[in-house]
Design a protein around this motif. Sequence first.
Motif, mmCIF file in Angstrom:
data_model
loop_
_atom_site.group_PDB
_atom_site.id
_atom_site.type_symbol
_atom_site.label_atom_id
_atom_site.label_comp_id
_atom_site.label_asym_id
_atom_site.label_seq_id
_atom_site.Cartn_x
_atom_site.Cartn_y
_atom_site.Cartn_z
ATOM 1 N N GLY A 1 -8.863 0.508 -27.128
ATOM 2 C CA GLY A 1 -7.477 0.946 -26.944
ATOM 3 C C GLY A 1 -7.224 1.295 -25.496
ATOM 4 O O GLY A 1 -7.832 2.216 -24.956
ATOM 5 N N CYS B 1 3.317 3.116 -24.780
ATOM 6 C CA CYS B 1 4.194 3.277 -23.607
ATOM 7 C C CYS B 1 4.684 1.935 -23.075
ATOM 8 O O CYS B 1 5.837 1.796 -22.690
ATOM 9 N N LYS C 1 11.835 3.892 -21.234
ATOM 10 C CA LYS C 1 12.347 5.209 -21.630
ATOM 11 C C LYS C 1 11.705 6.296 -20.783
ATOM 12 O O LYS C 1 10.503 6.244 -20.514
ATOM 13 N N GLY D 1 -7.500 4.192 -30.313
ATOM 14 C CA GLY D 1 -6.684 3.120 -30.909
ATOM 15 C C GLY D 1 -5.276 3.495 -31.306
ATOM 16 O O GLY D 1 -4.565 2.671 -31.886
ATOM 17 N N GLY D 2 -4.847 4.730 -30.993
ATOM 18 C CA GLY D 2 -3.452 5.123 -31.257
ATOM 19 C C GLY D 2 -3.049 4.913 -32.697
ATOM 20 O O GLY D 2 -3.726 5.337 -33.626
HETATM 21 C C1 LIG Z 1 9.548 5.816 -28.903
HETATM 22 C C2 LIG Z 1 8.417 6.756 -28.571
HETATM 23 C C3 LIG Z 1 8.637 7.791 -27.696
HETATM 24 C C4 LIG Z 1 7.598 8.677 -27.379
HETATM 25 N N1 LIG Z 1 7.839 9.699 -26.510
HETATM 26 C C5 LIG Z 1 6.820 10.553 -26.159
HETATM 27 C C6 LIG Z 1 7.039 11.614 -25.252
HETATM 28 O O1 LIG Z 1 8.151 11.833 -24.765
HETATM 29 N N2 LIG Z 1 5.971 12.416 -24.936
HETATM 30 C C7 LIG Z 1 4.706 12.241 -25.465
HETATM 31 O O2 LIG Z 1 3.775 12.962 -25.116
HETATM 32 N N3 LIG Z 1 4.495 11.233 -26.355
HETATM 33 C C8 LIG Z 1 5.513 10.395 -26.713
HETATM 34 N N4 LIG Z 1 5.282 9.392 -27.628
HETATM 35 C C9 LIG Z 1 3.923 9.285 -28.212
HETATM 36 C C10 LIG Z 1 2.955 8.652 -27.226
HETATM 37 O O3 LIG Z 1 3.408 7.377 -26.841
HETATM 38 C C11 LIG Z 1 1.580 8.575 -27.867
HETATM 39 O O4 LIG Z 1 1.133 9.895 -28.114
HETATM 40 C C12 LIG Z 1 0.596 7.868 -26.939
HETATM 41 O O5 LIG Z 1 0.986 6.554 -26.672
HETATM 42 C C13 LIG Z 1 -0.798 7.876 -27.562
HETATM 43 O O6 LIG Z 1 -1.649 7.247 -26.672
HETATM 44 P P1 LIG Z 1 -3.003 6.565 -27.170
HETATM 45 O O7 LIG Z 1 -3.607 5.978 -25.939
HETATM 46 O O8 LIG Z 1 -3.768 7.562 -27.942
HETATM 47 O O9 LIG Z 1 -2.552 5.434 -28.194
HETATM 48 P P2 LIG Z 1 -1.567 4.170 -28.035
HETATM 49 O O10 LIG Z 1 -0.603 4.365 -26.946
HETATM 50 O O11 LIG Z 1 -1.058 3.920 -29.402
HETATM 51 O O12 LIG Z 1 -2.555 2.989 -27.621
HETATM 52 C C14 LIG Z 1 -3.535 2.538 -28.522
HETATM 53 C C15 LIG Z 1 -3.937 1.121 -28.185
HETATM 54 O O13 LIG Z 1 -5.048 0.756 -29.010
HETATM 55 C C16 LIG Z 1 -4.937 -0.601 -29.346
HETATM 56 N N5 LIG Z 1 -5.748 -0.871 -30.551
HETATM 57 C C17 LIG Z 1 -5.675 -0.270 -31.753
HETATM 58 N N6 LIG Z 1 -6.593 -0.777 -32.603
HETATM 59 C C18 LIG Z 1 -7.278 -1.712 -31.878
HETATM 60 C C19 LIG Z 1 -8.356 -2.576 -32.178
HETATM 61 N N7 LIG Z 1 -8.969 -2.605 -33.375
HETATM 62 N N8 LIG Z 1 -8.782 -3.422 -31.204
HETATM 63 C C20 LIG Z 1 -8.207 -3.434 -29.976
HETATM 64 N N9 LIG Z 1 -7.178 -2.634 -29.656
HETATM 65 C C21 LIG Z 1 -6.727 -1.772 -30.581
HETATM 66 C C22 LIG Z 1 -3.452 -0.820 -29.559
HETATM 67 O O14 LIG Z 1 -3.116 -2.183 -29.370
HETATM 68 C C23 LIG Z 1 -2.863 0.090 -28.457
HETATM 69 O O15 LIG Z 1 -2.559 -0.609 -27.278
HETATM 70 C C24 LIG Z 1 6.303 8.511 -27.963
HETATM 71 C C25 LIG Z 1 6.085 7.456 -28.851
HETATM 72 C C26 LIG Z 1 7.127 6.586 -29.162
HETATM 73 C C27 LIG Z 1 6.866 5.471 -30.113
#
Ligand SMILES: Cc1cc2nc3c(=O)[nH]c(=O)nc-3n(C[C@H](O)[C@H](O)[C@H](O)COP(=O)(O)OP(=O)(O)OC[C@H]3O[C@@H](n4cnc5c(N)ncnc54)[C@H](O)[C@@H]3O)c2cc1C
Length: 350
Positions: A10, A42, A49, A116-117
Amino acid sequence: MIKTDILIIGAGPTGLFTVFEAGLLKLKCHLIDALPQAGGQCSEIYPKKPIYDIPAYPEILAGDLTDKLLEQCKQFEPGFTLGERAETIDKQEDGTFIVTTNKGTKHQAPVVAIAGGLGSFEPRKPLLENITDYEDKGVEYIIKDPEIYRNKKVIIAGGGDSALDWSIFLSDVASEVTLIHRRNEFRGHLDSVEKVQELKNQGKIELITPAEVVGLEGDNKIQALLIKKEDETIKKECDHFVPLFGLSPKLGPIANWGLEIEKNAIKVNNALDYQTNIPGIFAIGDVNTYPGKLKLILCGFHEATLMCQAAYQIINPGKRYVLKYTTVSGVDGFDGTRKEAPKAVVKKIE
Ligand SMILES: Cc1cc2nc3c(=O)[nH]c(=O)nc-3n(C[C@H](O)[C@H](O)[C@H](O)COP(=O)(O)OP(=O)(O)OC[C@H]3O[C@@H](n4cnc5c(N)ncnc54)[C@H](O)[C@@H]3O)c2cc1C
């Protein structure tokens, strides 16, 4: 075989920041992401946004945050396997893990950090028979570049924040914005609901509620929608149809890795280091769960920082790491670059 210290699954904000924190501990990272670009939610869902709750940034576009995270970790030369989904994990006799993607690329590391979000992105699609015929021909489930809607007729469907926010944003870009929802009530931020009401009153957004899209028409690309409102079916011309019904969170293959899962998220030990029930595999960011969990970017950053300390102990058993401030120690990149605060000078004052 790609070999690294920490294999990160991720490349969202959590995964990218992990590279920086690991780099400070002289640990090398490689990231795998199913999407063709880094940035996770993001960059995929809301790049244009503004985010208001990133410490020290009163306001930053989600796409710009991704760029800055990439810039910050560049010094530590992360490797990327993009556009491939991590499918299987196999523990080796020497304690390392081999992770293989759907395209067969193999990666080996003593530590795996699952960032992996929400899992692999799968937008919820409306149940319309021929909708796949129009995908990328005027039907989009995610808005990546608002400029493609400039001076176009856009119909958005949905009743949540994304539908409201994009209707507001596109009212200044598109020639016509129509918002369709099957109820009169919207579930979004009060500010957004009130803004849509205001734009409707000014004639900048057309609202069709309670209504549902029941048909799609067009030769080679979308040209009109059939909309059922109460007992009547109306035809409305458009250049784009954007159903924003959210993403269905699917952990995908990770769910079969023997990890403890609760409500589609991976359970971790938050009292210590965000390790899962399998030693050596950590879960950080939106993908994990523990009492009091908040799915916020800044929480992912914190979890990544603590996780790297535990990874250091696994990779360097018995070696003590003394925490150093970057202001004091500077930052030595793996690419030979060094960042450091200007040194104090010794100069006589006469
Ligand atoms: C519209 C919207 C607005 C938001 N606004 C805010 C805000 O104002 N403030 C805030 O703090 N948060 C906000 N968030 C939440 C924030 O975006 C998330 O908390 C953040 O993106 C989490 O980051 P992450 O890296 O944990 O996961 P993610 O950003 O979800 O990234 C995970 C990545 O893992 C990859 N992945 C998953 N499984 C696999 C696999 N098996 N193999 C390969 N790749 C994989 C996915 O493709 C993805 O790219 C918002 C979310 C949305 C949808």
